[in-house]
Write a protein that holds these residues in place. Sequence first.
Motif, PDB file in Angstrom:
ATOM      1  N   ARG A 238       0.806  -1.222   0.000  1.00  0.00           N
ATOM      2  CA  ARG A 238       0.000   0.000   0.000  1.00  0.00           C
ATOM      3  C   ARG A 238       0.838   1.271   0.000  1.00  0.00           C
ATOM      4  NH1 ARG A 238      -5.043  -1.045  -1.836  1.00  0.00           N
ATOM      5  NH2 ARG A 238      -5.828  -2.947  -0.882  1.00  0.00           N
ATOM      6  N   THR A 239       2.149   1.125   0.012  1.00  0.00           N
ATOM      7  CA  THR A 239       3.012   2.302  -0.041  1.00  0.00           C
ATOM      8  C   THR A 239       2.772   3.079  -1.332  1.00  0.00           C
ATOM      9  OG1 THR A 239       4.674   1.172   1.300  1.00  0.00           O
ATOM     10  CG2 THR A 239       5.408   3.104   0.068  1.00  0.00           C
ATOM     11  N   GLN A 240       2.594   2.350  -2.417  1.00  0.00           N
ATOM     12  CA  GLN A 240       2.301   2.992  -3.695  1.00  0.00           C
ATOM     13  C   GLN A 240       1.008   3.795  -3.605  1.00  0.00           C
ATOM     14  OE1 GLN A 240       2.236   0.288  -7.052  1.00  0.00           O
ATOM     15  NE2 GLN A 240       0.791   1.581  -8.165  1.00  0.00           N
ATOM     16  N   THR A 241       0.000   3.239  -2.947  1.00  0.00           N
ATOM     17  CA  THR A 241      -1.276   3.942  -2.783  1.00  0.00           C
ATOM     18  C   THR A 241      -1.081   5.213  -1.966  1.00  0.00           C
ATOM     19  OG1 THR A 241      -2.416   1.808  -2.823  1.00  0.00           O
ATOM     20  CG2 THR A 241      -3.665   3.687  -2.004  1.00  0.00           C
ATOM     21  N   PHE A 242      -0.267   5.115  -0.902  1.00  0.00           N
ATOM     22  CA  PHE A 242      -0.013   6.301  -0.078  1.00  0.00           C
ATOM     23  C   PHE A 242       0.621   7.426  -0.897  1.00  0.00           C
ATOM     24  CE2 PHE A 242       2.987   8.930   2.211  1.00  0.00           C
ATOM     25  CZ  PHE A 242       2.143   9.530   3.140  1.00  0.00           C
ATOM     26  N   PHE A 243       1.683   7.107  -1.641  1.00  0.00           N
ATOM     27  CA  PHE A 243       2.371   8.165  -2.372  1.00  0.00           C
ATOM     28  C   PHE A 243       1.543   8.687  -3.548  1.00  0.00           C
ATOM     29  CE2 PHE A 243       6.369   6.671  -0.263  1.00  0.00           C
ATOM     30  CZ  PHE A 243       6.615   7.867   0.376  1.00  0.00           C
ATOM     31  N   ASP A 244       0.606   7.871  -4.029  1.00  0.00           N
ATOM     32  CA  ASP A 244      -0.328   8.379  -5.027  1.00  0.00           C
ATOM     33  C   ASP A 244      -1.217   9.460  -4.401  1.00  0.00           C
ATOM     34  OD1 ASP A 244      -1.504   8.232  -7.713  1.00  0.00           O
ATOM     35  OD2 ASP A 244      -3.287   7.521  -6.666  1.00  0.00           O
ATOM     36  N   SER A 245      -1.688   9.190  -3.161  1.00  0.00           N
ATOM     37  CA  SER A 245      -2.459  10.215  -2.442  1.00  0.00           C
ATOM     38  C   SER A 245      -1.591  11.419  -2.126  1.00  0.00           C
ATOM     39  CB  SER A 245      -3.022   9.623  -1.139  1.00  0.00           C
ATOM     40  OG  SER A 245      -3.959   8.585  -1.387  1.00  0.00           O
ATOM     41  N   PHE A 246      -0.351  11.164  -1.777  1.00  0.00           N
ATOM     42  CA  PHE A 246       0.578  12.230  -1.395  1.00  0.00           C
ATOM     43  C   PHE A 246       0.813  13.205  -2.546  1.00  0.00           C
ATOM     44  CE2 PHE A 246       4.871  13.925  -0.690  1.00  0.00           C
ATOM     45  CZ  PHE A 246       4.776  14.363   0.617  1.00  0.00           C
ATOM     46  N   ARG A 247       1.030  12.679  -3.743  1.00  0.00           N
ATOM     47  CA  ARG A 247       1.334  13.569  -4.860  1.00  0.00           C
ATOM     48  C   ARG A 247       0.101  14.315  -5.366  1.00  0.00           C
ATOM     49  NH1 ARG A 247       2.422  10.281 -10.479  1.00  0.00           N
ATOM     50  NH2 ARG A 247       0.599   8.928 -10.454  1.00  0.00           N
ATOM     51  N   ARG A 248      -1.082  13.853  -4.964  1.00  0.00           N
ATOM     52  CA  ARG A 248      -2.312  14.531  -5.367  1.00  0.00           C
ATOM     53  C   ARG A 248      -2.686  15.683  -4.434  1.00  0.00           C
ATOM     54  NH1 ARG A 248      -5.178  11.447  -9.184  1.00  0.00           N
ATOM     55  NH2 ARG A 248      -4.295   9.360  -9.464  1.00  0.00           N
ATOM     56  N   LEU A 249      -1.936  15.860  -3.355  1.00  0.00           N
ATOM     57  CA  LEU A 249      -2.231  16.967  -2.443  1.00  0.00           C
ATOM     58  C   LEU A 249      -2.053  18.296  -3.168  1.00  0.00           C
ATOM     59  CD1 LEU A 249      -0.366  15.832   0.803  1.00  0.00           C
ATOM     60  CD2 LEU A 249      -2.798  15.547   0.257  1.00  0.00           C
ATOM     61  N   PRO A 250      -2.844  19.302  -2.818  1.00  0.00           N
ATOM     62  CA  PRO A 250      -2.668  20.623  -3.440  1.00  0.00           C
ATOM     63  C   PRO A 250      -1.251  21.124  -3.230  1.00  0.00           C
ATOM     64  CG  PRO A 250      -4.698  20.533  -2.156  1.00  0.00           C
ATOM     65  CD  PRO A 250      -3.949  19.274  -1.845  1.00  0.00           C
ATOM     66  N   GLN A 251      -0.692  21.680  -4.286  1.00  0.00           N
ATOM     67  CA  GLN A 251       0.675  22.191  -4.201  1.00  0.00           C
ATOM     68  C   GLN A 251       0.735  23.410  -3.295  1.00  0.00           C
ATOM     69  OE1 GLN A 251       3.616  20.936  -5.680  1.00  0.00           O
ATOM     70  NE2 GLN A 251       2.235  19.179  -5.844  1.00  0.00           N
ATOM     71  N   GLN A 252       1.842  23.538  -2.619  1.00  0.00           N
ATOM     72  CA  GLN A 252       2.078  24.712  -1.785  1.00  0.00           C
ATOM     73  C   GLN A 252       3.300  25.436  -2.329  1.00  0.00           C
ATOM     74  OE1 GLN A 252       2.536  23.331   2.210  1.00  0.00           O
ATOM     75  NE2 GLN A 252       0.411  22.658   2.400  1.00  0.00           N
ATOM     76  N   GLU A 253       3.323  26.733  -2.170  1.00  0.00           N
ATOM     77  CA  GLU A 253       4.434  27.506  -2.715  1.00  0.00           C
ATOM     78  C   GLU A 253       5.774  27.034  -2.181  1.00  0.00           C
ATOM     79  OE1 GLU A 253       3.932  31.639  -2.171  1.00  0.00           O
ATOM     80  OE2 GLU A 253       2.059  31.743  -3.307  1.00  0.00           O
ATOM     81  N   SER A 254       5.745  26.561  -0.946  1.00  0.00           N
ATOM     82  CA  SER A 254       7.008  26.183  -0.297  1.00  0.00           C
ATOM     83  C   SER A 254       7.449  24.780  -0.611  1.00  0.00           C
ATOM     84  CB  SER A 254       6.861  26.308   1.222  1.00  0.00           C
ATOM     85  OG  SER A 254       5.798  25.476   1.662  1.00  0.00           O
ATOM     86  N   ASP A 255       6.599  24.010  -1.333  1.00  0.00           N
ATOM     87  CA  ASP A 255       7.043  22.632  -1.594  1.00  0.00           C
ATOM     88  C   ASP A 255       6.790  22.225  -3.028  1.00  0.00           C
ATOM     89  OD1 ASP A 255       4.330  22.238  -1.619  1.00  0.00           O
ATOM     90  OD2 ASP A 255       4.310  20.669  -0.107  1.00  0.00           O
ATOM     91  N   SER A 256       7.094  23.078  -3.979  1.00  0.00           N
ATOM     92  CA  SER A 256       7.017  22.684  -5.379  1.00  0.00           C
ATOM     93  C   SER A 256       7.949  21.520  -5.607  1.00  0.00           C
ATOM     94  CB  SER A 256       7.426  23.859  -6.269  1.00  0.00           C
ATOM     95  OG  SER A 256       8.731  24.277  -5.970  1.00  0.00           O
ATOM     96  N   GLY A 257       7.549  20.625  -6.493  1.00  0.00           N
ATOM     97  CA  GLY A 257       8.328  19.398  -6.675  1.00  0.00           C
ATOM     98  C   GLY A 257       8.029  18.392  -5.621  1.00  0.00           C
ATOM     99  N   ASN A 258       6.932  18.548  -4.895  1.00  0.00           N
ATOM    100  CA  ASN A 258       6.616  17.676  -3.770  1.00  0.00           C
ATOM    101  C   ASN A 258       6.142  16.308  -4.220  1.00  0.00           C
ATOM    102  OD1 ASN A 258       5.880  16.681  -1.306  1.00  0.00           O
ATOM    103  ND2 ASN A 258       3.877  17.675  -1.321  1.00  0.00           N
ATOM    104  N   GLY A 259       7.105  15.415  -4.424  1.00  0.00           N
ATOM    105  CA  GLY A 259       6.758  14.030  -4.711  1.00  0.00           C
ATOM    106  C   GLY A 259       6.095  13.815  -6.040  1.00  0.00           C
ATOM    107  N   ASP A 260       6.143  14.768  -6.998  1.00  0.00           N
ATOM    108  CA  ASP A 260       5.399  14.606  -8.227  1.00  0.00           C
ATOM    109  C   ASP A 260       6.279  14.233  -9.409  1.00  0.00           C
ATOM    110  OD1 ASP A 260       4.992  18.147  -9.099  1.00  0.00           O
ATOM    111  OD2 ASP A 260       6.762  16.941  -8.630  1.00  0.00           O
ATOM    112  N   GLY A 261       7.491  13.806  -9.095  1.00  0.00           N
ATOM    113  CA  GLY A 261       8.374  13.394 -10.172  1.00  0.00           C
ATOM    114  C   GLY A 261       8.989  14.561 -10.916  1.00  0.00           C
ATOM    115  N   SER A 262       8.957  15.757 -10.347  1.00  0.00           N
ATOM    116  CA  SER A 262       9.467  16.922 -11.061  1.00  0.00           C
ATOM    117  C   SER A 262      10.936  17.180 -10.799  1.00  0.00           C
ATOM    118  CB  SER A 262       8.667  18.168 -10.672  1.00  0.00           C
ATOM    119  OG  SER A 262       8.788  18.433  -9.287  1.00  0.00           O
ATOM    120  N   GLY A 263      11.627  16.202 -10.244  1.00  0.00           N
ATOM    121  CA  GLY A 263      13.058  16.373 -10.030  1.00  0.00           C
ATOM    122  C   GLY A 263      13.787  16.481 -11.353  1.00  0.00           C
ATOM    123  N   ASP A 264      15.064  16.772 -11.306  1.00  0.00           N
ATOM    124  CA  ASP A 264      15.824  16.988 -12.527  1.00  0.00           C
ATOM    125  C   ASP A 264      16.421  15.713 -13.082  1.00  0.00           C
ATOM    126  OD1 ASP A 264      17.822  16.425 -10.766  1.00  0.00           O
ATOM    127  OD2 ASP A 264      18.773  18.396 -10.835  1.00  0.00           O
TER     128      ASP A 264
END
Length: 433
Positions: A238-264
């Motif tokens: 269920r870890t995959q399910t958790f991080f799917d919920s995690f990346r769907r959270l509304p973005q905040q200015e202070s945490d862009s790139g928050n778990g959404d695969g937007s790394g370089d």
Amino acid sequence: MTGRRLTSLLAYVTTATAGASLLTGCGVLPGTTGGSREPVTVMTWAPDQTRATNMPGMPAMAQTYARWVNSQGGIDGHELRILTCNEHNTTTGAAACARRAVREKAVAVVGSYSQNGRAFMAPLEAAGIPYIGGYGISEDEFTSPLSYPVNGGQASLIAGHGMQLAASCRKVSLVRPDTLAGDKLPELLNSGLRKASHRSAIDIPAVEDAAEYTEPAVKAREKAGAEDGCVTAVLGERTQTFFDSFRRLPQQESDSGNGDGSGDGSGEKKDGVRISSVLGSVGQPVIDRTGGAHSPFEGAFVTGWYPEASDKSWAPMRKVIQEHAFADNRVDPADAGVQTTWIAYTVLKEVVETLDADKITATQIAFALDRGARIDTGGLTPTLRWKYEDLLGAPGFPRIVNHEVTFQMVRKGQLVAQRPGFVDVGETVLSAP
């Protein structure tokens, strides 16, 4: 039948038998075990098609291993017979599998997964059947005198993960199952964090088999904070399910790139919260299934028991899978359950070969392991041995003999080494309450 015809028949049989002996050099046809040695029967069990963690690759790897070893003449002349069982992630299922192993005279249970240690160890102990190379998820695997673990279990992973996170994370949120087994994880993680004088993690229990995890994801992100914060989830499948919920959270200015695969692509997030987990909750199959380089796991820290899947030490296993798995997609060489099963059967093979007996019993196997049989796994683990002086003796986990882990990370969709070699976490596990 006339005497002349009987004589001719006997001559034909004798000639054919002699010819086979000359062709093979030992009187055994290629691809068979033959000889007078009795078969060796073992069982491998794991949950399948359940709502929680499933490990179908473990029994499938056992069957693949048997096809390979029997094509080579068996283990020291013994045909390897595999019993498989679905333990359904339940105490009744685990107990039923153990009773079946006893009933069908298995000499060992090898490379299996079950969280229900109490349910399966009691029947095995009563029958004297050793448990070799379980996945390391239940406490009983590290307390029973008939258990021979090949890794340090969740204890080593979680303690090591704390050490891995301490170097990069200012605050850590831990999302873990709200179960008895899950209750032990916070202190293990904190023992690793304390090793580097780091503050304790924020403990966030969650339902093990939830369909979504928005509420714990929100809490984990808030508690970790956006400034070098880390969210680690250890929820098995269920870890995959958790991080799917995690990346769907509304973005905040202070945490862009928050778990959404937007790394370089370098394995580093541009800013915001880092994510992490341990082998078994996150692995290469999950990363591939969720988008590879565009997976929510891009940049994640992962602690494992063994070298990364691309390491050359796995080449023999990969060859066996390629030649004997017959396109069975359950047998993924990057899956931690498959890897553990390969190592467990390596132990079984080496022990049976050292016995050099026509009949192999459960008692003989356990006695050989207790007396100090040394198992070389080809660099996948340290040399394994289960004599009394080899046991770590940690509270709650006295049977650990392999207390080394590997630090990995997800970079460009691949689990790669964050640092080379193994990290010894024995002292850290010993320091956990």
